[in-house]
Scaffold this active site. Structure first.
Site, PDB file in Angstrom:
ATOM      1  N   ARG A 170       0.832  -1.217   0.000  1.00  0.00           N
ATOM      2  CA  ARG A 170       0.000   0.000   0.000  1.00  0.00           C
ATOM      3  C   ARG A 170       0.870   1.273   0.000  1.00  0.00           C
ATOM      4  NH1 ARG A 170      -1.904  -3.369  -1.559  1.00  0.00           N
ATOM      5  NH2 ARG A 170      -3.479  -4.770  -0.733  1.00  0.00           N
ATOM      6  N   SER A 219     -10.067  -0.672   4.695  1.00  0.00           N
ATOM      7  CA  SER A 219      -9.263  -1.142   5.830  1.00  0.00           C
ATOM      8  C   SER A 219      -8.527   0.032   6.474  1.00  0.00           C
ATOM      9  CB  SER A 219      -8.234  -2.164   5.359  1.00  0.00           C
ATOM     10  OG  SER A 219      -8.900  -3.302   4.870  1.00  0.00           O
ATOM     11  N   GLU A 289      -3.337   2.147   7.412  1.00  0.00           N
ATOM     12  CA  GLU A 289      -3.273   2.089   5.946  1.00  0.00           C
ATOM     13  C   GLU A 289      -3.869   3.370   5.372  1.00  0.00           C
ATOM     14  OE1 GLU A 289      -4.696  -1.511   3.989  1.00  0.00           O
ATOM     15  OE2 GLU A 289      -5.537  -0.313   2.358  1.00  0.00           O
TER      16      GLU A 289
HETATM   17  C1  LIG Z   1     -15.219  -0.065   0.777  1.00  0.00           C
HETATM   18  C2  LIG Z   1     -13.750   0.109   0.497  1.00  0.00           C
HETATM   19  C3  LIG Z   1     -12.984  -0.978   0.125  1.00  0.00           C
HETATM   20  C4  LIG Z   1     -11.607  -0.836  -0.139  1.00  0.00           C
HETATM   21  N1  LIG Z   1     -10.883  -1.926  -0.494  1.00  0.00           N
HETATM   22  C5  LIG Z   1      -9.578  -1.795  -0.803  1.00  0.00           C
HETATM   23  C6  LIG Z   1      -8.794  -2.927  -1.196  1.00  0.00           C
HETATM   24  O1  LIG Z   1      -9.278  -4.058  -1.294  1.00  0.00           O
HETATM   25  N2  LIG Z   1      -7.487  -2.733  -1.496  1.00  0.00           N
HETATM   26  C7  LIG Z   1      -6.901  -1.500  -1.414  1.00  0.00           C
HETATM   27  O2  LIG Z   1      -5.700  -1.382  -1.714  1.00  0.00           O
HETATM   28  N3  LIG Z   1      -7.611  -0.407  -1.030  1.00  0.00           N
HETATM   29  C8  LIG Z   1      -8.926  -0.521  -0.723  1.00  0.00           C
HETATM   30  N4  LIG Z   1      -9.652   0.578  -0.341  1.00  0.00           N
HETATM   31  C9  LIG Z   1      -8.973   1.882  -0.184  1.00  0.00           C
HETATM   32  C10 LIG Z   1      -9.003   2.798  -1.421  1.00  0.00           C
HETATM   33  O3  LIG Z   1     -10.151   2.548  -2.219  1.00  0.00           O
HETATM   34  C11 LIG Z   1      -7.740   2.655  -2.267  1.00  0.00           C
HETATM   35  O4  LIG Z   1      -6.588   2.990  -1.535  1.00  0.00           O
HETATM   36  C12 LIG Z   1      -7.806   3.555  -3.516  1.00  0.00           C
HETATM   37  O5  LIG Z   1      -6.772   3.204  -4.382  1.00  0.00           O
HETATM   38  C13 LIG Z   1      -7.688   5.045  -3.192  1.00  0.00           C
HETATM   39  O6  LIG Z   1      -7.976   5.777  -4.358  1.00  0.00           O
HETATM   40  P1  LIG Z   1      -8.623   7.249  -4.268  1.00  0.00           P
HETATM   41  O7  LIG Z   1      -8.742   7.786  -5.638  1.00  0.00           O
HETATM   42  O8  LIG Z   1      -9.875   7.199  -3.467  1.00  0.00           O
HETATM   43  O9  LIG Z   1      -7.469   7.989  -3.476  1.00  0.00           O
HETATM   44  P2  LIG Z   1      -7.653   9.080  -2.297  1.00  0.00           P
HETATM   45  O10 LIG Z   1      -8.220   8.402  -1.104  1.00  0.00           O
HETATM   46  O11 LIG Z   1      -8.344  10.273  -2.817  1.00  0.00           O
HETATM   47  O12 LIG Z   1      -6.115   9.414  -2.021  1.00  0.00           O
HETATM   48  C14 LIG Z   1      -5.259   8.461  -1.436  1.00  0.00           C
HETATM   49  C15 LIG Z   1      -3.823   8.968  -1.577  1.00  0.00           C
HETATM   50  O13 LIG Z   1      -3.458   8.931  -2.951  1.00  0.00           O
HETATM   51  C16 LIG Z   1      -3.040  10.224  -3.381  1.00  0.00           C
HETATM   52  N5  LIG Z   1      -3.490  10.391  -4.761  1.00  0.00           N
HETATM   53  C17 LIG Z   1      -4.761  10.330  -5.221  1.00  0.00           C
HETATM   54  N6  LIG Z   1      -4.767  10.525  -6.560  1.00  0.00           N
HETATM   55  C18 LIG Z   1      -3.482  10.708  -6.923  1.00  0.00           C
HETATM   56  C19 LIG Z   1      -2.841  11.001  -8.164  1.00  0.00           C
HETATM   57  N7  LIG Z   1      -3.534  11.143  -9.310  1.00  0.00           N
HETATM   58  N8  LIG Z   1      -1.487  11.158  -8.170  1.00  0.00           N
HETATM   59  C20 LIG Z   1      -0.752  11.029  -7.022  1.00  0.00           C
HETATM   60  N9  LIG Z   1      -1.304  10.778  -5.818  1.00  0.00           N
HETATM   61  C21 LIG Z   1      -2.659  10.621  -5.776  1.00  0.00           C
HETATM   62  C22 LIG Z   1      -3.709  11.207  -2.438  1.00  0.00           C
HETATM   63  O14 LIG Z   1      -3.010  12.442  -2.371  1.00  0.00           O
HETATM   64  C23 LIG Z   1      -3.656  10.426  -1.130  1.00  0.00           C
HETATM   65  O15 LIG Z   1      -2.410  10.573  -0.515  1.00  0.00           O
HETATM   66  C24 LIG Z   1     -11.016   0.444  -0.050  1.00  0.00           C
HETATM   67  C25 LIG Z   1     -11.799   1.549   0.319  1.00  0.00           C
HETATM   68  C26 LIG Z   1     -13.157   1.390   0.577  1.00  0.00           C
HETATM   69  C27 LIG Z   1     -13.973   2.595   0.961  1.00  0.00           C
END
Ligand SMILES: Cc1cc2nc3c(=O)[nH]c(=O)nc-3n(C[C@H](O)[C@H](O)[C@H](O)COP(=O)(O)OP(=O)(O)OC[C@H]3O[C@@H](n4cnc5c(N)ncnc54)[C@H](O)[C@@H]3O)c2cc1C
Length: 296
Positions: A170, A219, A289
């Site tokens: 992660r 998580s 995480e």
């Molecule tokens: C119900 C649920 C289930 C989930 N299951 C999983 C799972 O199975 N596995 C898993 O790994 N995660 C899981 N997640 C967590 C999450 O969905 C992931 O980490 C996802 O990849 C985050 O993407 P986001 O666009 O929402 O990022 P955000 O939450 O908006 O940002 C997360 C981080 O990434 C950075 N970021 C965002 N976009 C960019 C970009 N374009 N360039 C550089 N940095 C950037 C942000 O600045 C921040 O630091 C889950 C979340 C939920 C709510």
């Protein structure tokens, strides 16, 4: 501060409630929140932030974030709408950083491309998934990332090979303050029915586990080597434990649910209590995480 953003074409909002931009539905206000329309807007935002020494915070779908109640000072950039292009060439799929993983996996399936099924139930953007090296026990984004375009802190667009980035659990070691603008994934030809079936069952599996119930950020803690954070939290007797409007999910102990009225402070208190209790019970110190950002 508003005047300096006059040439930005995308939506601009002052004192915007950030809870609207996070799956946890908590967080104070953002001083200046901008939804860039395209890469030109993003380049200009980076330039404005640098020239005026304004902090730039980036949010995708906000599905891995806990934004504190004091909100975010400076500039918050939301990479979604203008960054959703998808281009399929052979076994490669190139897409904008703001595309949702589910939409991208479904588009790959339409072209009989396999490799993204593991990500179909993760509610994040492609950019967020790369920054987090999102994944499951079936795969991680690093396994399929062949190339990305990144806007660096000096405002330059760089082309980087996936193999030149070091990834961990992660975690991605992207250049400091780098913004993923677009990325290319290398998939393999498969059978369309099988791909669609495994996307469907991945989403169903999560729905049955209650992952999409209530407001949450997935998580909360990383799994310690050889164990599961959820198991340790359950063993510490914390399922259903509550602080204010935040409660440890009864379905999945590594999830905290905001039942509607929680503040970030409630969630942070619950996180700290879980860490304490799990440490006392198992001797293991859980590590977050989710990313915790913003002012108290
Ligand atoms: C119900 C649920 C289930 C989930 N299951 C999983 C799972 O199975 N596995 C898993 O790994 N995660 C899981 N997640 C967590 C999450 O969905 C992931 O980490 C996802 O990849 C985050 O993407 P986001 O666009 O929402 O990022 P955000 O939450 O908006 O940002 C997360 C981080 O990434 C950075 N970021 C965002 N976009 C960019 C970009 N374009 N360039 C550089 N940095 C950037 C942000 O600045 C921040 O630091 C889950 C979340 C939920 C709510």
């Amino acid at each position: 501060m508003e005047g300096i953003f006059r040439d930005i074409k995308g939506k601009k909002r002052v004192d915007y409630p950030l809870s609207k931009l996070s799956s946890f539905r908590v967080g104070g206000k953002g001083d200046m929140v901008v939804f860039p329309n395209d890469v030109d807007d993003l380049l200009l935002l980076r330039k404005i932030a640098t020239e005026n020494a304004i902090t730039l915070t980036l949010i995708g779908f906000g599905s891995n974030l806990l934004i504190r109640d004091g909100g975010i000072r400076g500039l918050t950039v939301i990479l979604r709408k203008g960054f959703k292009n998808i281009d399929v060439v052979g076994e490669k799929i190139a897409a904008g950083a703001g595309i949702g993983l589910q939409e991208l996996a479904k588009e790959a399936a339409k072209h009989s491309l396999s490799g993204l099924e593991f990500a179909a139930g993760i509610p994040g953007t492609l950019g967020g998934a790369i920054a987090m090296n999102a994944g499951t026990d079936k795969g991680e984004i690093k396994d399929i990332l062949s190339r990305l375009t990144l806007l660096d802190e000096r405002g330059e667009l760089l082309e980087i090979k996936g193999s030149d980035i070091s990834f961990g659990y992660r975690r991605a070691n992207l250049p400091k303050d780098g913004i993923v603008v677009e990325a290319e994934l290398e998939l393999t030809k498969g059978n369309i029915e099988e791909i669609e079936r495994s996307i469907g069952s991945e989403i169903e599996r999560r729905r049955n586990k209650g992952e999409y119930k209530g407001f949450n950020a997935g998580s909360i803690f990383k799994n310690p080597a050889g164990d599961f954070a959820g198991r340790l939290i359950e063993e510490a007797g914390l399922k259903g434990y509550r602080v204010g409007g935040a409660v440890v999910s009864g379905d999945h102990a590594n999830f905290i649910l905001n039942e509607g009225e929680a503040t970030a402070k409630d969630i942070l208190e619950l996180i700290s209590l879980i860490k304490d209790r799990v440490y006392k019970n198992s001797g293991l110190l859980l590590e977050e995480e989710i990313r915790i950002i913003g002012e108290e």
